[in-house]
Design a protein around this motif. Structure first.
Motif, PDB file in Angstrom:
ATOM      1  N   GLY A 184      33.346  50.132  32.306  1.00 46.77           N
ATOM      2  CA  GLY A 184      32.800  48.870  31.844  1.00 46.77           C
ATOM      3  C   GLY A 184      33.608  47.637  32.174  1.00 46.77           C
ATOM      4  N   VAL A 185      34.711  47.778  32.933  1.00 43.55           N
ATOM      5  CA  VAL A 185      35.533  46.635  33.298  1.00 43.55           C
ATOM      6  C   VAL A 185      35.610  46.544  34.823  1.00 43.55           C
ATOM      7  N   ALA A 186      35.380  45.360  35.357  1.00 46.77           N
ATOM      8  CA  ALA A 186      35.521  45.110  36.791  1.00 46.77           C
ATOM      9  C   ALA A 186      36.614  44.074  36.990  1.00 46.77           C
ATOM     10  N   ALA A 187      37.472  44.295  37.995  1.00 50.02           N
ATOM     11  CA  ALA A 187      38.535  43.334  38.282  1.00 50.02           C
ATOM     12  C   ALA A 187      38.942  43.453  39.737  1.00 50.02           C
ATOM     13  N   LEU A 188      39.199  42.321  40.374  1.00 52.36           N
ATOM     14  CA  LEU A 188      39.546  42.306  41.795  1.00 52.36           C
ATOM     15  C   LEU A 188      40.330  41.056  42.133  1.00 52.36           C
ATOM     16  N   THR A 189      41.030  41.122  43.267  1.00 51.78           N
ATOM     17  CA  THR A 189      41.710  39.960  43.838  1.00 51.78           C
ATOM     18  C   THR A 189      41.211  39.772  45.259  1.00 51.78           C
ATOM     19  N   THR A 190      40.822  38.549  45.601  1.00 50.82           N
ATOM     20  CA  THR A 190      40.330  38.273  46.947  1.00 50.82           C
ATOM     21  C   THR A 190      41.499  38.202  47.929  1.00 50.82           C
ATOM     22  N   LEU A 191      41.183  38.452  49.199  1.00 51.45           N
ATOM     23  CA  LEU A 191      42.147  38.325  50.287  1.00 51.45           C
ATOM     24  C   LEU A 191      41.829  37.069  51.094  1.00 51.45           C
ATOM     25  N   ARG A 192      42.726  36.691  52.016  1.00 45.04           N
ATOM     26  CA  ARG A 192      42.522  35.434  52.737  1.00 45.04           C
ATOM     27  C   ARG A 192      41.514  35.555  53.871  1.00 45.04           C
ATOM     28  N   HIS A 193      41.303  36.755  54.399  1.00 44.30           N
ATOM     29  CA  HIS A 193      40.355  36.964  55.490  1.00 44.30           C
ATOM     30  C   HIS A 193      39.265  37.944  55.056  1.00 44.30           C
ATOM     31  N   GLY A 194      38.285  38.121  55.917  1.00 47.36           N
ATOM     32  CA  GLY A 194      37.183  39.024  55.622  1.00 47.36           C
ATOM     33  C   GLY A 194      35.954  38.342  55.077  1.00 47.36           C
ATOM     34  N   ALA A 195      36.111  37.067  54.734  1.00 45.65           N
ATOM     35  CA  ALA A 195      34.984  36.269  54.232  1.00 45.65           C
ATOM     36  C   ALA A 195      35.413  34.805  54.312  1.00 45.65           C
ATOM     37  N   GLY A 196      34.471  33.902  54.036  1.00 48.12           N
ATOM     38  CA  GLY A 196      34.818  32.501  53.951  1.00 48.12           C
ATOM     39  C   GLY A 196      34.702  31.723  55.243  1.00 48.12           C
ATOM     40  N   VAL A 197      34.694  30.383  55.086  1.00 46.14           N
ATOM     41  CA  VAL A 197      34.482  29.487  56.232  1.00 46.14           C
ATOM     42  C   VAL A 197      35.579  28.426  56.373  1.00 46.14           C
ATOM     43  N   ARG A 218      55.658  30.447  51.647  1.00 44.02           N
ATOM     44  CA  ARG A 218      55.773  30.687  53.090  1.00 44.02           C
ATOM     45  C   ARG A 218      55.225  29.535  53.914  1.00 44.02           C
ATOM     46  N   ASP A 219      54.061  29.016  53.534  1.00 39.14           N
ATOM     47  CA  ASP A 219      53.342  28.072  54.382  1.00 39.14           C
ATOM     48  C   ASP A 219      53.254  26.646  53.841  1.00 39.14           C
ATOM     49  N   ARG A 220      53.609  26.461  52.571  1.00 36.23           N
ATOM     50  CA  ARG A 220      53.535  25.169  51.899  1.00 36.23           C
ATOM     51  C   ARG A 220      52.097  24.664  51.741  1.00 36.23           C
ATOM     52  N   VAL A 221      51.401  24.399  52.832  1.00 37.22           N
ATOM     53  CA  VAL A 221      49.991  23.996  52.761  1.00 37.22           C
ATOM     54  C   VAL A 221      49.160  25.235  53.057  1.00 37.22           C
ATOM     55  N   THR A 222      48.390  25.674  52.083  1.00 36.47           N
ATOM     56  CA  THR A 222      47.663  26.940  52.234  1.00 36.47           C
ATOM     57  C   THR A 222      46.551  27.030  51.204  1.00 36.47           C
ATOM     58  N   GLY A 223      45.753  28.091  51.304  1.00 33.60           N
ATOM     59  CA  GLY A 223      44.657  28.293  50.372  1.00 33.60           C
ATOM     60  C   GLY A 223      45.091  29.048  49.132  1.00 33.60           C
ATOM     61  N   ARG A 224      44.103  29.429  48.346  1.00 34.68           N
ATOM     62  CA  ARG A 224      44.350  30.168  47.114  1.00 34.68           C
ATOM     63  C   ARG A 224      43.427  31.382  47.040  1.00 34.68           C
ATOM     64  N   MET A 225      43.989  32.476  46.557  1.00 37.80           N
ATOM     65  CA  MET A 225      43.213  33.681  46.284  1.00 37.80           C
ATOM     66  C   MET A 225      42.745  33.643  44.839  1.00 37.80           C
ATOM     67  N   ALA A 226      41.675  34.353  44.551  1.00 35.82           N
ATOM     68  CA  ALA A 226      41.163  34.419  43.180  1.00 35.82           C
ATOM     69  C   ALA A 226      41.283  35.839  42.652  1.00 35.82           C
ATOM     70  N   THR A 227      41.701  35.942  41.414  1.00 36.02           N
ATOM     71  CA  THR A 227      41.610  37.207  40.693  1.00 36.02           C
ATOM     72  C   THR A 227      40.528  37.034  39.637  1.00 36.02           C
ATOM     73  N   LEU A 228      39.568  37.933  39.652  1.00 36.29           N
ATOM     74  CA  LEU A 228      38.422  37.887  38.751  1.00 36.29           C
ATOM     75  C   LEU A 228      38.377  39.132  37.876  1.00 36.29           C
ATOM     76  N   ALA A 229      37.854  38.982  36.681  1.00 35.57           N
ATOM     77  CA  ALA A 229      37.666  40.127  35.789  1.00 35.57           C
ATOM     78  C   ALA A 229      36.511  39.851  34.856  1.00 35.57           C
ATOM     79  N   TRP A 230      35.742  40.884  34.579  1.00 30.77           N
ATOM     80  CA  TRP A 230      34.615  40.743  33.648  1.00 30.77           C
ATOM     81  C   TRP A 230      34.245  42.091  33.062  1.00 30.77           C
ATOM     82  N   LEU A 231      33.526  42.022  31.950  1.00 28.47           N
ATOM     83  CA  LEU A 231      32.981  43.221  31.326  1.00 28.47           C
ATOM     84  C   LEU A 231      31.573  43.415  31.850  1.00 28.47           C
ATOM     85  N   LYS A 232      31.320  44.618  32.372  1.00 27.85           N
ATOM     86  CA  LYS A 232      30.021  44.902  32.963  1.00 27.85           C
ATOM     87  C   LYS A 232      28.940  44.958  31.887  1.00 27.85           C
TER      88      LYS A 232
END
Length: 245
Positions: free
Chosen positions: A16-29, A231-245
């Motif tokens: 009943g619990v979902a949780a993940l962290t996004t990576l910098r590649h594999g999706a996005g524009v 490492r890069d100073r100017v860079t993006g951000r990853m998201a960690t998400l969690a929710w109850l199914k």
């Protein structure tokens, strides 16, 4: 879920619990230096690119609701059932099915806390300031579950072989807890390599948790997968998400 754009949190199979962290590649524009899957709105990326990335996040992973983003300030405030326009907090708790918690990181430690009975879930943004300031303890104290019934997962963060800090960080931990000094390795006068996940693990166990997973992925040393501000100073951000199914 098997997807090249995310890591799944290791929570010991809690139902009943979902949780993940996004990576910098594999999706996005997003374009360099925010390439590709930047989800942060305050790091300098084009707003329309971030909006498209957030839309893709929701669709690709079939999120049950719009993520409840926070205005993170490296503190220890905990938002329970966060609502509205990005409340100022560095941790959040949900006991509502389908309410998606979200934090952003690019070296700070994301920590997922889940009740073994699947009744509540929490996220904490634990950079060194928040960690030293008690954000993990504050989050655990705000949960209804007993600490022994909470499972933690530590996501990717600045690692012990790459994260060098100064006296301010050393003193923030070792001055009040001499045993915390074991997480620091001296490199040059006034500087140390710090094991941030080890410090977090120590605090989680001291708070009464018995099951702590993760903490072995370094954002600084893995540019293929992770954004890193150090490492890069100017860079993006990853998201960690969690929710109850």
């Amino acid at each position: 879920m098997n997807d090249t754009a995310v890591l799944q949190a290791e929570l010991g199979g809690i139902a009943g619990v979902a949780a993940l962290t996004t990576l910098r590649h594999g999706a996005g524009v997003s374009q360099a230096p925010f390439d590709d899957f930047n989800l942060g709105t305050r790091c300098g990326d084009a707003p329309d690119a971030v909006a498209r990335n957030r839309d893709e996040l929701a669709a690709r992973f079939a999120l049950p609701g719009v993520p409840r983003w926070l205005r993170q300030v490296h503190g220890n405030r905990v938002a329970v059932e966060p609502a509205g326009d990005e409340p100022e907090a560095d941790a959040a708790i949900s006991r509502t099915r389908g309410l998606v918690l979200a934090i952003l990181t690019a070296d700070c430690l994301p920590v997922v806390l889940a009740a073994r009975d699947g009744g509540e879930v929490a996220l904490a943004h634990a950079g060194w300031r928040g960690l030293a300031g008690g954000v993990l303890e504050a989050t655990i104290a705000a949960m209804w579950s007993s600490p022994r019934d909470i499972v933690a997962w530590m996501g990717p963060a600045a690692g012990p072989r790459a994260y060098e800090v100064g006296e301010d960080v050393y003193d923030a931990f070792a001055a009040g807890e001499p045993r915390a000094a074991s997480a620091f390795v001296a490199t040059r006068p006034g500087h140390w390599l710090v094991d941030l996940p080890a410090l977090a693990r120590r605090r989680l166990l001291a708070a009464g948790l018995q099951h702590v997973h993760g903490g072995d992925l370094c954002t600084i040393s893995d540019p293929a997968r992770f954004f890193s501000h150090r490492r890069d100073r100017v860079t993006g951000r990853m998201a960690t998400l969690a929710w109850l199914k």
